[in-house]
Write a protein that holds these residues in place. Structure first.
Motif, PDB file in Angstrom:
ATOM      1  N   ILE A 143       0.935  -1.461  -0.475  1.00  0.00           N
ATOM      2  CA  ILE A 143      -0.707   0.002   0.277  1.00  0.00           C
ATOM      3  C   ILE A 143       1.178   1.215  -0.205  1.00  0.00           C
ATOM      4  CG2 ILE A 143      -2.000   1.118   1.112  1.00  0.00           C
ATOM      5  CD1 ILE A 143      -2.670  -1.235  -0.089  1.00  0.00           C
ATOM      6  N   PRO A 144       0.459   2.832  -0.361  1.00  0.00           N
ATOM      7  CA  PRO A 144       1.212   3.355  -0.946  1.00  0.00           C
ATOM      8  C   PRO A 144       1.580   4.103   0.979  1.00  0.00           C
ATOM      9  CG  PRO A 144      -0.311   3.270  -2.788  1.00  0.00           C
ATOM     10  CD  PRO A 144      -0.668   2.211  -2.026  1.00  0.00           C
ATOM     11  N   ILE A 145       2.320   4.556   0.932  1.00  0.00           N
ATOM     12  CA  ILE A 145       2.985   5.506   1.965  1.00  0.00           C
ATOM     13  C   ILE A 145       2.030   6.473   1.988  1.00  0.00           C
ATOM     14  CG2 ILE A 145       4.526   7.042   1.786  1.00  0.00           C
ATOM     15  CD1 ILE A 145       4.537   4.229   4.802  1.00  0.00           C
ATOM     16  N   SER A 146       2.131   7.311   1.962  1.00  0.00           N
ATOM     17  CA  SER A 146       0.587   7.711   1.941  1.00  0.00           C
ATOM     18  C   SER A 146      -0.780   7.637   2.386  1.00  0.00           C
ATOM     19  CB  SER A 146       0.508   9.336   0.585  1.00  0.00           C
ATOM     20  OG  SER A 146      -0.172   8.471  -0.379  1.00  0.00           O
ATOM     21  N   ILE A 147      -1.237   6.203   1.830  1.00  0.00           N
ATOM     22  CA  ILE A 147      -2.669   5.911   1.840  1.00  0.00           C
ATOM     23  C   ILE A 147      -2.350   5.989   3.906  1.00  0.00           C
ATOM     24  CG2 ILE A 147      -4.147   4.150   1.954  1.00  0.00           C
ATOM     25  CD1 ILE A 147      -3.791   5.136  -1.443  1.00  0.00           C
ATOM     26  N   ILE A 148      -1.102   4.626   4.385  1.00  0.00           N
ATOM     27  CA  ILE A 148      -1.200   4.404   5.344  1.00  0.00           C
ATOM     28  C   ILE A 148      -1.304   5.163   6.164  1.00  0.00           C
ATOM     29  CG2 ILE A 148       0.652   2.952   6.605  1.00  0.00           C
ATOM     30  CD1 ILE A 148       1.711   1.593   4.377  1.00  0.00           C
ATOM     31  N   LYS A 149      -0.970   6.332   5.871  1.00  0.00           N
ATOM     32  CA  LYS A 149      -0.894   7.274   6.733  1.00  0.00           C
ATOM     33  C   LYS A 149      -1.480   8.295   7.028  1.00  0.00           C
ATOM     34  CE  LYS A 149       4.871   8.122   7.402  1.00  0.00           C
ATOM     35  NZ  LYS A 149       5.942   9.500   6.910  1.00  0.00           N
ATOM     36  N   ASN A 150      -2.245   8.447   6.008  1.00  0.00           N
ATOM     37  CA  ASN A 150      -3.716   9.664   5.474  1.00  0.00           C
ATOM     38  C   ASN A 150      -4.624   8.794   6.764  1.00  0.00           C
ATOM     39  OD1 ASN A 150      -1.956  11.675   5.767  1.00  0.00           O
ATOM     40  ND2 ASN A 150      -2.011  10.930   3.133  1.00  0.00           N
ATOM     41  N   LYS A 151      -5.168   7.132   6.190  1.00  0.00           N
ATOM     42  CA  LYS A 151      -6.448   6.535   6.198  1.00  0.00           C
ATOM     43  C   LYS A 151      -6.260   5.612   7.339  1.00  0.00           C
ATOM     44  CE  LYS A 151      -9.391   5.193   3.454  1.00  0.00           C
ATOM     45  NZ  LYS A 151     -10.840   5.600   2.081  1.00  0.00           N
ATOM     46  N   LEU A 152      -4.797   4.496   7.369  1.00  0.00           N
ATOM     47  CA  LEU A 152      -4.950   3.640   7.314  1.00  0.00           C
ATOM     48  C   LEU A 152      -4.158   3.424   9.011  1.00  0.00           C
ATOM     49  CD1 LEU A 152      -3.409   0.696   5.460  1.00  0.00           C
ATOM     50  CD2 LEU A 152      -5.937   1.396   5.504  1.00  0.00           C
ATOM     51  N   ILE A 153      -2.752   4.071   9.208  1.00  0.00           N
ATOM     52  CA  ILE A 153      -3.178   4.318  10.714  1.00  0.00           C
ATOM     53  C   ILE A 153      -3.907   5.173  11.938  1.00  0.00           C
ATOM     54  CG2 ILE A 153      -1.828   5.821  12.291  1.00  0.00           C
ATOM     55  CD1 ILE A 153       0.746   5.682  10.093  1.00  0.00           C
ATOM     56  N   PRO A 154      -4.825   5.744  11.618  1.00  0.00           N
ATOM     57  CA  PRO A 154      -6.222   6.421  12.157  1.00  0.00           C
ATOM     58  C   PRO A 154      -7.407   5.125  12.503  1.00  0.00           C
ATOM     59  CG  PRO A 154      -5.654   8.356  10.465  1.00  0.00           C
ATOM     60  CD  PRO A 154      -4.468   6.974   9.923  1.00  0.00           C
ATOM     61  N   GLU A 155      -7.250   4.900  11.448  1.00  0.00           N
ATOM     62  CA  GLU A 155      -8.013   3.768  11.780  1.00  0.00           C
ATOM     63  C   GLU A 155      -7.774   2.368  12.440  1.00  0.00           C
ATOM     64  OE1 GLU A 155      -9.837   1.604   8.384  1.00  0.00           O
ATOM     65  OE2 GLU A 155      -9.910   3.218   7.160  1.00  0.00           O
ATOM     66  N   LEU A 156      -6.313   2.059  12.989  1.00  0.00           N
ATOM     67  CA  LEU A 156      -5.613   1.409  13.433  1.00  0.00           C
ATOM     68  C   LEU A 156      -5.438   2.145  15.102  1.00  0.00           C
ATOM     69  CD1 LEU A 156      -2.342   0.038  11.591  1.00  0.00           C
ATOM     70  CD2 LEU A 156      -4.374  -0.864  12.009  1.00  0.00           C
ATOM     71  N   MET A 157      -5.531   3.266  15.383  1.00  0.00           N
ATOM     72  CA  MET A 157      -5.809   4.221  16.905  1.00  0.00           C
ATOM     73  C   MET A 157      -7.057   3.516  16.632  1.00  0.00           C
ATOM     74  SD  MET A 157      -2.430   5.074  17.294  1.00  0.00           S
ATOM     75  CE  MET A 157      -2.980   6.658  19.000  1.00  0.00           C
ATOM     76  N   LEU A 158      -7.684   3.749  16.769  1.00  0.00           N
ATOM     77  CA  LEU A 158      -9.289   3.550  16.638  1.00  0.00           C
ATOM     78  C   LEU A 158      -9.146   1.962  17.259  1.00  0.00           C
ATOM     79  CD1 LEU A 158     -12.454   4.756  17.307  1.00  0.00           C
ATOM     80  CD2 LEU A 158     -12.755   4.253  14.708  1.00  0.00           C
ATOM     81  N   LEU A 159      -8.860   0.887  16.364  1.00  0.00           N
ATOM     82  CA  LEU A 159      -9.058  -0.156  16.599  1.00  0.00           C
ATOM     83  C   LEU A 159      -8.144  -0.648  18.179  1.00  0.00           C
ATOM     84  CD1 LEU A 159      -9.078  -2.150  13.205  1.00  0.00           C
ATOM     85  CD2 LEU A 159     -10.412  -1.991  14.783  1.00  0.00           C
ATOM     86  N   SER A 160      -7.342   0.266  18.029  1.00  0.00           N
ATOM     87  CA  SER A 160      -6.943   0.210  19.037  1.00  0.00           C
ATOM     88  C   SER A 160      -6.952   0.782  20.711  1.00  0.00           C
ATOM     89  CB  SER A 160      -4.875  -0.402  19.222  1.00  0.00           C
ATOM     90  OG  SER A 160      -4.935   1.015  19.205  1.00  0.00           O
TER      91      SER A 160
END
Length: 683
Positions: A143-160
């Protein structure tokens, strides 16, 4: 044999049960599909039908469907699978992972796929987590690093987040570990604070999962964050009141101490080593230490030698599981701590352990210890004990390729042949025979010819097929290495007499199995001279199995020999059996194919090298005979009191006895021995 309805005694009930399994014509038609459909068309029909079983077929064969340019099918499934039963969601997880490994997922659908995986990972289902976590871990680096930082990291923070249920926080530990592997040193700030909070979560299952995930994060972020922020969270896991978490913490502690600087190690880690490892009274902790004792000693920064010896001795007094772990780790311990007298004593203790599994585990790695000091008398004594012990000898010979370069090969071969005579199971015998092939060059040729070849011939005549096959391949390799022409011809003649011309069809089949190895190892000239005629004679054998074996081996033997003779012979023979007839036609067509012509041309180019090798073997035998004659003349000169080289008389005390003067029997070794002179008798 029992059938599913055998338990039914009532005939009416039996009729009812049988009727349940009978499908009507309409039901059969409902499930039926045309035979000429492509995988893509079949998948489209199955997805539209709505039957779960047919949809499951699409999920299970997704990697096949996607090879047919079926991007639309994947889009349809990604959009609708969220509403399907959990069984289909699980099947889809397996199908997606297989397709990812085969690089069949289009790039523009990878982001949608990883978002779907996060959705399933947010469900309160451990089975879904088991299937979809590997999908997320495999997809994230793509996955492109921009999508990881802008989209996936917030979702991971929410899940954890602490507000989520414990089951979601557990899986988020591994999601954050996967994220750290991808972004490396950028895993800091709020992300680091989140994993630290998960490490001290109020739920013990979350702490346990985080204790498993910490090491991957440490490897990703490096040494500095370990000392500044992470190490003290590891110490809290070591002090945890839950035993499983404490043991995971001890293992993590052992994995990490090697990364610490000497100053930090001495100041912060040593007190915990003294209290929780050297002075431990917890059986589970001691078991964890015994499993990781090699890593622990390596991480001690070169110190604590006496304490580590004492720790090993203490673990030796415990149950079988502890001693087995020590036996497994001993080769590494010997390299780290050197072979001091204490370590040699520990080695003797493990070699003489009362439990067979401990001794077998020790024997499996002892060749690494022996290689450290080949001439050590104590290690040689242990080696002999392991070779002769009934519990460990088979393990030693399974590692023959490692033992033969560092220990007396003649002694090993003599014990090896005795083991093969024992009534051990066929799988073990096959493994032992195949393992000798790797170590063949480490043994003296005369020892192989005198001790091994008769045993291999016996195995080929009396054993079951797997052992026969393994023995025939090994015999072919010995024959290739034999440079005594007379001995080589003897083996060829014995094989032809005992197998090619045997009355037993299984022996004749084995002869052709033997030839499939010989044709690859020997030159075309040698094969044609000694074996080809006997092989051709089996084309019209009275046994159907032999004729079929002739045809199937022709695919291999034809690529190394004169295939025209095989082809003309096959054309002339009229095979009555359908199997033989079809195989014969396939063989004739194969000889015309481009693949065969390329293989045959390549093999003929390599054949010249084989002829050169065989010519060198003849020269080697001549040189050995000349060397033996020279030694014999020197011995005769010494017997007569003359130095042959310098043409001088040499005084000889005692009597010279020659046990054998036949060069063919003695080879290059002199059997002359000088006996001490007898004292003069007093009158």
């Amino acid at each position: 044999m029992e059938f599913p309805l055998d338990w039914i005694k009532n005939s009416n009930l039996e009729i009812e049960k049988v009727s349940e399994n009978v499908k009507s014509e309409s039901e059969v038609n409902m499930w039926a599909t045309a035979d000429d459909l492509t995988e893509r068309a079949k998948a489209e029909i199955f997805l539209e039908s709505g039957f779960p079983l047919q949809k499951a077929w699409v999920m299970q064969n997704l990697h096949i469907v996607l090879q047919c340019d079926s991007k639309g099918i994947l889009q349809y499934v990604l959009k609708n699978v969220i509403n399907w039963p959990e069984e289909l969601q699980l099947e889809f997880g397996t199908g997606i992972l297989n397709s990812l490994k085969l690089q069949l997922i289009p790039d523009d659908l990878k982001c949608e796929t990883i978002e779907l995986s996060l959705t399933f990972l947010s469900f309160y289902s451990r089975t879904l987590h088991t299937k979809w976590l590997p999908v997320f871990i495999y997809l994230l680096p793509l996955i492109p690093i921009s999508i990881i930082k802008n989209k996936l990291i917030p979702e991971l923070m929410l899940l954890s987040d602490f507000t989520q249920k414990a089951i979601t926080r557990q899986v988020s530990c591994h999601l954050l570990n996967a994220l750290a592997d991808v972004i490396g040193k950028d895993f800091k700030g709020l992300l680091m604070q989140r994993v630290k909070s998960l490490s001290q979560d109020t739920n013990p299952e979350v702490r346990e999962e985080m204790s498993k995930a910490w090491l991957g994060i440490i490897n990703a972020v490096g040494k500095i964050p370990l000392e500044e922020m992470i190490f003290f969270d590891i110490l809290k896991l070591v002090e945890d009141e839950i035993e499983t978490i404490k043991c995971n913490g001890i293992k993590l502690f052992i994995d990490c101490i090697g990364y610490l600087s000497d100053t930090f190690f001495t100041k912060e880690a040593v007190p915990y080593i003294m209290n929780y490892i050297y002075s431990s009274q917890n059986a589970a902790v001691d078991l964890t230490v015994s499993q990781n004792i090699g890593k622990f000693v390596q991480g001690c920064h070169g110190g604590f030698r006496a304490e580590n010896i004492q720790l090993i001795r203490r673990l030796l007094t415990k149950d079988q599981a502890y001693r087995k772990n020590l036996a497994y780790n001993f080769p590494g311990l010997a390299q780290l701590m050197s072979l001091c007298s204490e370590m040699k004593d520990i080695a003797q203790t493990l070699a003489n352990d009362s439990d067979a599994m401990v001794k077998v585990t020790f024997a499996a790695g002892f060749h690494e210890v022996l290689a450290l000091s080949k001439n050590c008398k104590i290690l040689k004594k242990i080696a002999v004990k392991l070779i002769e012990d009934n519990d460990t000898k088979i393990m030693v010979f399974k590692k023959l390729a490692y033992w033969s370069p560092i220990f007396d090969p003649s002694f090993l071969l003599s014990k090896y042949t005795k083991v093969l005579i024992l009534p051990i199971d066929w799988r073990t015998q096959s493994i032992l025979i195949y393992n000798l092939q790797e170590a063949l060059n480490n043994f003296e040729l005369k020892d192989l010819l005198d001790n091994l070849v008769p045993l291999l011939l016996h195995k080929m005549m009396t054993s079951c097929w797997p052992i026969k096959s393994a023995a025939s391949e090994l015999l072919a390799r010995v024959l290739k290495n034999t440079y005594y022409i007379s001995r080589k011809l003897d083996i060829c003649n014995i094989v032809k007499e005992k197998f090619a011309r045997s009355r037993c069809c299984y022996d004749r089949i084995l002869f052709m199995e033997f030839l499939t190895h010989i044709c690859k190892l020997m030159s075309k000239k040698f094969f044609t001279k000694h074996f080809f005629d006997d092989y051709l004679c089996l084309s019209g054998d009275s046994s159907h199995s032999v004729r079929l074996k002739f045809l199937t081996t022709g695919f291999v033997i034809g690529t190394y020999t004169n295939f025209d003779q095989i082809r003309s012979l096959v054309k002339d023979v009229e095979y009555a059996e359908t199997t033989c007839k079809n195989t014969a036609n396939e063989l004739v067509e194969y000889f015309k194919s481009k693949v065969f012509i390329e293989k045959h041309t390549e093999n003929m180019m390599k054949d010249r090298q084989k002829e050169v090798f065989e010519a060198q073997q003849e020269v080697q035998e001549i040189n050995e005979l000349e060397s033996a004659k020279k030694k014999s003349s020197e011995e005769a000169g010494i017997k007569g009191g003359v130095d042959v080289k310098n043409n001088k008389k040499v005084p000889v005390k005692g009597k010279v006895s020659v046990e054998n003067t036949d060069l063919k029997l003695r080879g290059a070794r002199s059997t002359a021995a000088i006996k001490p002179s007898l004292p003069a008798k007093k009158k």
